[in-house]
Motif scaffolding. Sequence first.
Motif, mmCIF file in Angstrom:
data_model
loop_
_atom_site.group_PDB
_atom_site.id
_atom_site.type_symbol
_atom_site.label_atom_id
_atom_site.label_comp_id
_atom_site.label_asym_id
_atom_site.label_seq_id
_atom_site.Cartn_x
_atom_site.Cartn_y
_atom_site.Cartn_z
ATOM 1 N N UNK A 148 20.834 -17.032 47.136
ATOM 2 C CA UNK A 148 22.132 -17.474 46.696
ATOM 3 C C UNK A 148 22.072 -17.684 45.181
ATOM 4 N N UNK A 149 23.101 -17.247 44.519
ATOM 5 C CA UNK A 149 23.229 -17.396 43.071
ATOM 6 C C UNK A 149 24.197 -18.524 42.775
ATOM 7 N N UNK A 150 23.941 -19.254 41.714
ATOM 8 C CA UNK A 150 24.879 -20.263 41.224
ATOM 9 C C UNK A 150 25.330 -19.849 39.829
ATOM 10 N N UNK A 151 26.632 -19.684 39.671
ATOM 11 C CA UNK A 151 27.194 -19.425 38.354
ATOM 12 C C UNK A 151 27.611 -20.764 37.759
ATOM 13 N N UNK A 152 27.350 -20.920 36.479
ATOM 14 C CA UNK A 152 27.664 -22.174 35.801
ATOM 15 C C UNK A 152 29.052 -22.074 35.192
ATOM 16 N N UNK A 153 29.895 -23.020 35.576
ATOM 17 C CA UNK A 153 31.254 -23.073 35.058
ATOM 18 C C UNK A 153 31.396 -24.176 34.030
ATOM 19 N N UNK A 154 32.236 -23.940 33.055
ATOM 20 C CA UNK A 154 32.551 -24.945 32.040
ATOM 21 C C UNK A 154 33.885 -25.568 32.442
ATOM 22 N N UNK A 155 33.850 -26.868 32.722
ATOM 23 C CA UNK A 155 35.025 -27.585 33.224
ATOM 24 C C UNK A 155 35.681 -28.344 32.076
ATOM 25 N N UNK A 156 36.990 -28.177 31.971
ATOM 26 C CA UNK A 156 37.794 -28.878 30.965
ATOM 27 C C UNK A 156 38.913 -29.630 31.678
ATOM 28 N N UNK A 157 39.302 -30.748 31.100
ATOM 29 C CA UNK A 157 40.429 -31.517 31.639
ATOM 30 C C UNK A 157 41.155 -32.166 30.479
ATOM 31 N N UNK A 158 42.361 -31.692 30.220
ATOM 32 C CA UNK A 158 43.208 -32.318 29.211
ATOM 33 C C UNK A 158 44.071 -33.369 29.890
ATOM 34 N N UNK A 159 44.453 -34.396 29.161
ATOM 35 C CA UNK A 159 45.306 -35.452 29.712
ATOM 36 C C UNK A 159 46.576 -34.843 30.300
ATOM 37 N N UNK A 160 46.909 -35.264 31.507
ATOM 38 C CA UNK A 160 48.129 -34.795 32.154
ATOM 39 C C UNK A 160 48.068 -33.381 32.694
ATOM 40 N N UNK A 161 46.879 -32.829 32.811
ATOM 41 C CA UNK A 161 46.753 -31.458 33.327
ATOM 42 C C UNK A 161 45.749 -31.402 34.469
ATOM 43 N N UNK A 162 45.693 -30.260 35.112
ATOM 44 C CA UNK A 162 44.688 -30.020 36.147
ATOM 45 C C UNK A 162 43.338 -29.762 35.484
ATOM 46 N N UNK A 163 42.290 -29.780 36.306
ATOM 47 C CA UNK A 163 40.977 -29.358 35.827
ATOM 48 C C UNK A 163 40.985 -27.840 35.714
ATOM 49 N N UNK A 164 40.323 -27.317 34.702
ATOM 50 C CA UNK A 164 40.166 -25.884 34.540
ATOM 51 C C UNK A 164 38.691 -25.543 34.473
ATOM 52 N N UNK A 165 38.344 -24.345 34.914
ATOM 53 C CA UNK A 165 36.945 -23.912 34.864
ATOM 54 C C UNK A 165 36.899 -22.446 34.454
ATOM 55 N N UNK A 166 35.929 -22.127 33.596
ATOM 56 C CA UNK A 166 35.687 -20.741 33.203
ATOM 57 C C UNK A 166 34.182 -20.506 33.272
ATOM 58 N N UNK A 167 33.807 -19.250 33.350
ATOM 59 C CA UNK A 167 32.407 -18.881 33.562
ATOM 60 C C UNK A 167 31.919 -17.971 32.438
ATOM 61 N N UNK A 168 31.009 -18.459 31.588
ATOM 62 C CA UNK A 168 30.538 -17.635 30.481
ATOM 63 C C UNK A 168 29.839 -16.353 30.936
ATOM 64 N N UNK A 169 29.274 -16.350 32.123
ATOM 65 C CA UNK A 169 28.579 -15.162 32.626
ATOM 66 C C UNK A 169 29.503 -14.205 33.383
ATOM 67 N N UNK A 170 30.771 -14.605 33.558
ATOM 68 C CA UNK A 170 31.760 -13.773 34.252
ATOM 69 C C UNK A 170 33.012 -13.716 33.375
ATOM 70 N N UNK A 171 33.005 -12.889 32.352
ATOM 71 C CA UNK A 171 34.126 -12.864 31.394
ATOM 72 C C UNK A 171 35.467 -12.602 32.078
ATOM 73 N N UNK A 172 36.418 -13.491 31.819
ATOM 74 C CA UNK A 172 37.747 -13.358 32.403
ATOM 75 C C UNK A 172 37.902 -14.045 33.747
ATOM 76 N N UNK A 173 36.842 -14.618 34.271
ATOM 77 C CA UNK A 173 36.908 -15.335 35.554
ATOM 78 C C UNK A 173 37.167 -16.809 35.263
ATOM 79 N N UNK A 174 38.242 -17.329 35.843
ATOM 80 C CA UNK A 174 38.588 -18.732 35.641
ATOM 81 C C UNK A 174 39.383 -19.228 36.832
ATOM 82 N N UNK A 175 39.518 -20.541 36.930
ATOM 83 C CA UNK A 175 40.310 -21.133 38.005
ATOM 84 C C UNK A 175 40.704 -22.540 37.592
ATOM 85 N N UNK A 176 41.416 -23.230 38.492
ATOM 86 C CA UNK A 176 41.872 -24.596 38.226
ATOM 87 C C UNK A 176 42.003 -25.343 39.538
ATOM 88 N N UNK A 177 42.127 -26.658 39.443
ATOM 89 C CA UNK A 177 42.329 -27.497 40.617
ATOM 90 C C UNK A 177 42.790 -28.877 40.207
#
Length: 131
Positions: free
Chosen positions: A1-30
């Motif tokens: 199993x591989x684990x990709x490392x995501x960079x999580x950001x959270x601005x005030x009043x927003x959802x959490x966002x995540x992007x993956x430096x090893x997967x260019x253009x791959x991102x999500x939120x929650x």
Amino acid sequence: MTHYIGIVHKDAGSSYGISFPDLPGCFSAGEDLIELERNAIEAIELFLDDQDAADFPARDMNEIARSREADGDDHMLMAIPYIRSGGRAVRVNVSIDAHMLAAIDAAAKRRKLSRSAFLVSAAQNELAGVH
């Protein structure tokens, strides 16, 4: 199993966002970290669906942390598991307590799944940390 490392950001009043430096253009939120993790797992699966995962090697979390230190922005790192699915089915022989097997069969029937599909789904959830 591989684990990709995501960079999580959270601005005030927003959802959490995540992007993956090893997967260019791959991102999500929650809305919270649990939803973020679930959505990030799905984003990686979709990103790599028609790709060769070997073309996107996952770097070590420490390496990514060192590269992010210079940025100085407020973030945290999250390891997101990736297991490629869609391989060939393999028959296995396992031993399970009879009462546990009956409970598994009943739960699988309620979800209109085979025993195998139920067990695979449960294993995927456990490996992904989805509870």
